[in-house]
Design a protein around this motif. Sequence first.
Motif, short mmCIF file in Angstrom:
data_model
loop_
_atom_site.label_atom_id
_atom_site.label_comp_id
_atom_site.label_asym_id
_atom_site.label_seq_id
_atom_site.Cartn_x
_atom_site.Cartn_y
_atom_site.Cartn_z
N SER A 35 0.82 -1.21 0.00
CA SER A 35 0.00 0.00 0.00
C SER A 35 0.86 1.26 0.00
CB SER A 35 -0.95 0.01 1.20
OG SER A 35 -0.21 -0.03 2.40
N ASP A 36 2.12 1.15 0.44
CA ASP A 36 3.01 2.32 0.48
C ASP A 36 4.04 2.30 -0.65
OD1 ASP A 36 4.47 0.16 1.45
OD2 ASP A 36 5.44 1.31 3.05
N VAL A 37 3.69 1.64 -1.75
CA VAL A 37 4.61 1.53 -2.89
C VAL A 37 5.07 2.91 -3.36
CG1 VAL A 37 2.72 1.49 -4.59
CG2 VAL A 37 4.92 0.43 -5.16
N GLY A 48 2.20 5.47 -2.96
CA GLY A 48 0.94 4.81 -2.70
C GLY A 48 0.37 4.13 -3.93
N SER A 49 -0.52 3.20 -3.66
CA SER A 49 -1.11 2.43 -4.75
C SER A 49 -1.92 3.32 -5.69
CB SER A 49 -1.97 1.29 -4.20
OG SER A 49 -2.93 1.79 -3.30
N LEU A 105 11.19 -5.85 -3.79
CA LEU A 105 10.12 -6.63 -3.19
C LEU A 105 10.31 -6.75 -1.68
CD1 LEU A 105 10.68 -8.13 -6.23
CD2 LEU A 105 8.46 -8.96 -5.48
N ARG A 106 9.19 -6.64 -1.01
CA ARG A 106 9.16 -6.82 0.45
C ARG A 106 7.99 -7.75 0.75
NH1 ARG A 106 7.96 -1.40 2.93
NH2 ARG A 106 5.82 -1.99 2.53
N ARG A 107 8.28 -8.84 1.42
CA ARG A 107 7.26 -9.84 1.75
C ARG A 107 6.45 -10.25 0.51
NH1 ARG A 107 6.69 -6.08 5.69
NH2 ARG A 107 4.62 -5.50 4.99
N SER A 108 7.15 -10.53 -0.58
CA SER A 108 6.57 -11.02 -1.84
C SER A 108 5.74 -9.98 -2.60
CB SER A 108 5.73 -12.27 -1.60
OG SER A 108 6.49 -13.26 -0.98
#
Length: 124
Positions: A35-37, A48-49, A105-108
Motif C-alpha cells: 500500500s506504500d509503494v 501509494g497504490s 520486493l518486500r514480503r513477496s
Amino acid sequence: MPEGTAQSAIDTFISAFNASSGTCVIDLPSQALTSDVVLWGPLGRGEGSEAVERFVLDIRRHPAGTGTTTRCSEVDMPDEWARYEWVFATPDDGPRLAGTDIVHLRRSLIDQIIVFGGEPEPSS
C-alpha cells in the motif's frame, strides 16, 4: 526470495495494463503492490497504490488507442531487487514504448518501482 515469487508479482502488475475493465486496473495492482509503494516514473515520483493506479490508467488512455504491455525478458533477481524488460504497443502499428523496470520486493510484494522507458531502437 525465489524468482518465481517476484515473477508472479511482476506479471500481476503488468496484467493491470492489459485488463479488460477499469475495476481490474485497480484490483490487480493491489494483489502485487504494498500500500506504500513508491513509483519512480517518467513524470516523477509518486507514493501509494493510487499513484500506480493513475500511472496505469494514463498509459491505458494513450491517444493512439488502448495498447498492450508485455514482459519481454526473464526476471533477473539478485536478492530482493528484480529487473525485467517490457514493451508497450498500440493497435495498428501505432506508437511503441520499450523499457526496463527495476522493482524492490518486500514480503513477496513490490514496494518500489523504477520505470525506464522510451522509444525502442530501430531494428537492424
